[in-house]
Write a protein that holds these residues in place. Structure first.
Motif, short mmCIF file in Angstrom:
data_model
loop_
_atom_site.label_atom_id
_atom_site.label_comp_id
_atom_site.label_asym_id
_atom_site.label_seq_id
_atom_site.Cartn_x
_atom_site.Cartn_y
_atom_site.Cartn_z
N GLY A 7 0.84 -1.19 0.00
CA GLY A 7 0.00 0.00 0.00
C GLY A 7 0.87 1.23 0.00
N GLY A 8 0.30 2.32 -0.50
CA GLY A 8 1.05 3.58 -0.57
C GLY A 8 2.27 3.45 -1.48
N GLY A 9 2.19 2.54 -2.44
CA GLY A 9 3.30 2.36 -3.38
C GLY A 9 4.32 1.34 -2.92
N GLN A 10 4.23 0.96 -1.63
CA GLN A 10 5.19 -0.03 -1.10
C GLN A 10 4.68 -1.43 -1.36
OE1 GLN A 10 6.41 0.66 2.98
NE2 GLN A 10 6.98 -1.47 3.29
N THR A 11 5.56 -2.27 -1.88
CA THR A 11 5.17 -3.64 -2.19
C THR A 11 5.04 -4.45 -0.90
OG1 THR A 11 5.66 -5.44 -3.67
CG2 THR A 11 7.52 -4.51 -2.54
N CYS A 12 4.30 -5.56 -0.94
CA CYS A 12 4.01 -6.33 0.28
C CYS A 12 5.22 -7.14 0.75
CB CYS A 12 2.84 -7.28 0.04
SG CYS A 12 3.27 -8.67 -1.01
N ASP A 13 5.11 -7.66 1.97
CA ASP A 13 6.17 -8.52 2.52
C ASP A 13 6.03 -9.94 2.00
OD1 ASP A 13 7.28 -6.54 4.08
OD2 ASP A 13 5.99 -6.96 5.81
N THR A 14 7.13 -10.68 2.10
CA THR A 14 7.11 -12.12 1.87
C THR A 14 7.74 -12.77 3.11
OG1 THR A 14 9.26 -11.97 0.79
CG2 THR A 14 7.32 -11.91 -0.65
N GLY A 15 7.70 -14.10 3.20
CA GLY A 15 8.28 -14.77 4.35
C GLY A 15 7.77 -16.19 4.44
N THR A 16 7.59 -16.66 5.66
CA THR A 16 7.07 -18.03 5.83
C THR A 16 6.05 -18.09 6.96
OG1 THR A 16 8.87 -18.56 7.38
CG2 THR A 16 9.23 -19.16 5.08
N ILE A 17 5.12 -19.05 6.86
CA ILE A 17 4.22 -19.41 7.96
C ILE A 17 4.42 -20.91 8.18
CG2 ILE A 17 1.81 -19.66 8.69
CD1 ILE A 17 1.12 -17.16 7.06
N ASN A 18 4.87 -21.25 9.38
CA ASN A 18 5.22 -22.66 9.70
C ASN A 18 6.16 -23.23 8.62
OD1 ASN A 18 3.91 -22.76 12.09
ND2 ASN A 18 2.46 -24.38 11.53
N GLY A 19 7.09 -22.43 8.18
CA GLY A 19 8.09 -22.91 7.22
C GLY A 19 7.65 -22.90 5.77
N LYS A 20 6.35 -22.66 5.50
CA LYS A 20 5.85 -22.61 4.10
C LYS A 20 5.95 -21.18 3.57
CE LYS A 20 4.14 -26.75 2.89
NZ LYS A 20 4.58 -27.42 1.67
N ARG A 21 6.35 -21.03 2.32
CA ARG A 21 6.54 -19.69 1.75
C ARG A 21 5.25 -18.88 1.67
NH1 ARG A 21 10.80 -17.25 2.23
NH2 ARG A 21 10.13 -15.78 0.63
N VAL A 22 5.35 -17.63 2.10
CA VAL A 22 4.28 -16.66 1.90
C VAL A 22 4.70 -15.85 0.67
CG1 VAL A 22 3.07 -14.65 2.84
CG2 VAL A 22 3.79 -16.52 4.36
N VAL A 23 4.00 -16.03 -0.45
CA VAL A 23 4.45 -15.40 -1.70
C VAL A 23 3.78 -14.06 -1.96
CG1 VAL A 23 5.10 -17.59 -2.78
CG2 VAL A 23 2.77 -16.71 -3.09
N ASP A 24 2.64 -13.82 -1.28
CA ASP A 24 1.95 -12.55 -1.49
C ASP A 24 1.07 -12.28 -0.27
OD1 ASP A 24 1.02 -10.25 -3.03
OD2 ASP A 24 -0.88 -11.32 -3.23
N VAL A 25 0.90 -11.00 0.03
CA VAL A 25 0.02 -10.59 1.13
C VAL A 25 -0.77 -9.40 0.63
CG1 VAL A 25 -0.08 -9.90 3.56
CG2 VAL A 25 1.86 -11.26 2.77
#
Ligand SMILES: [Zn+2]
Length: 392
Positions: free
Chosen positions: A38-56
């Motif tokens: 939001g506000g031009g800033q792209t979202c975070d990535t990471g993991t939930i229980n070791g599984k990749r979070v590719v978009d939020v």
């Protein structure tokens, strides 16, 4: 609604949460530190229980985490981890954007933001009109001084009708009626309404640097910038490029802009002079009568192409034939004919073919060329003799 941790704490990179829902790849948590963008800033990535979070992203008022191939179920407790280097770079970038824009706006109160882009690979702010380099220079000096002074970056929530909003950079049209407004302050140099994530102190940016300024069409002008180590690397890289350019231009580094401007002016002048010479040369041409047809033939060196083609058209319109060979880096040929006895489309390719070149056109106008400049004179004679035999 989930507890949106990033709104109060931008530095939490690992946290525990409960799963509210998990439908296919889409996971909703009861609290999250993942910034949904939001506000031009792209979202975070990471993991939930070791599984990749590719978009939020926000889906209505819910923050949805895209976790492909997860086997999460509502009620589960999960351990979440944000790709911290990426997120910190985005926080620095977002803060850098505030700092860069306020530094420019001090010099140009009419300056407004059209669009912002904060991504790991590219950070930019698009402003409504062009900014002179002198302003970029002064703004960077001001911004980097603010970084050295280590100003506090703070956040406060205010309501829409708060009188404090008067000196805040804000676009109320972009904020919903019921939404409360978060104001981000950098020391006492800037206050801006923003719901993104920022660093806590300006010294964290290390350095701010503008590495490109390009047109963004109807949106205005895009000013690309870098922060931190990326800013240092880009500054060093561009400085050497500038030194190299100065060397090539034979000037002192501090004079390189003036040197290039002078070269540009000299080039324009030379082009104008050469154009004038071509014009004069063509005007002074006198035709040779071959079989009752006036033939204008000439060899040129670096003549202006347009002036030659205009002259060829003119000679053709008066019933004559034009044979022009022009050596300007490579050899180009023009053949124009105002008589059906000379068919340019047949003669030109036939002659050029013998010299390893090519070309084409219409019966009354054809053009082409050869690479070998050493054979320009020979080519000229060959063309002339082909015209001669067509006319006699
Ligand atoms: Zn912001």
């Amino acid at each position: 609604m989930a507890d949106e941790v990033f709104r109060r704490d931008g530095y939490m990179s690992e946290f525990e949460a409960g799963v509210v829902s998990a439908r296919g790849d889409e996971v909703v948590l009861d609290c999250t530190a993942f910034y949904p963008g939001g506000g031009g800033q792209t979202c975070d990535t990471g993991t939930i229980n070791g599984k990749r979070v590719v978009d939020v992203h926000y889906d209505g008022k819910e923050i949805v985490h895209i976790v492909p191939g997860n086997s999460l179920e509502p009620g589960m407790r999960v351990w979440c981890s944000i790709d911290w280097d990426r997120r910190y770079d985005l926080m620095m970038g977002h803060t850098g954007e505030h700092l860069l824009f306020c530094s420019l706006k001090r010099l140009d109160p009419e300056l407004a933001i059209t669009k912002i882009g904060i991504d790991p690979a590219d950070k930019y702010v698009i402003v409504n009109h062009d900014v002179p380099w002198e302003d970029v220079r002064a703004a960077l000096r001001f911004a980097n001084q603010a970084i050295r002074e280590n100003l506090t970056v703070s956040k406060a929530t205010v309501s829409r009708d708060d009188s404090e909003l008067e000196d805040v950079r804000i676009n109320l049209e972009r904020i919903a009626e019921d939404e409360e407004i978060t104001v981000v302050s950098i020391g006492n140099i800037d206050r801006s309404a923003c719901s993104g994530v920022h660093v806590a102190e300006t010294s964290e940016l290390g350095m701010l640097f503008v590495d490109r300024k390009v047109s963004a069409g109807k949106d205005g002008v895009a000013i690309h910038f870098r922060v931190g180590a990326a800013a240092q690397d880009a500054a060093a890289e561009l400085a050497v490029t500038c030194l190299e350019a100065a060397d090539e231009a034979g000037s002192k580094p501090e004079d390189v802009v003036r040197s290039v401007a002078n070269m540009k002016r000299d080039l324009l002048l030379a082009a104008e002079t050469s154009k004038e010479a071509s014009r004069r040369r063509v005007a002074e041409m006198s035709p040779e009568d071959i079989g009752g047809i006036p033939v204008y033939a000439g060899m040129f060196s670096g003549a202006n192409r347009r002036i030659l083609s205009e002259a060829a058209e003119r000679f053709k319109a008066a019933g004559g034939v034009a044979v022009f060979v022009n050596d300007a880096g490579s050899v180009s040929v023009m053949l124009a004919s105002g008589t059906s006895r000379v068919d340019c489309r047949t003669i030109l390719p036939a002659v050029l073919g013998r010299f390893g070149g090519g070309g084409g056109g219409k019966p009354d106008f054809a053009q082409g060329g050869i690479e070998d400049r050493a054979r320009a004179g020979e080519l000229y004679q060959a063309l002339l003799s082909a015209v001669r035999s067509a006319l006699s």
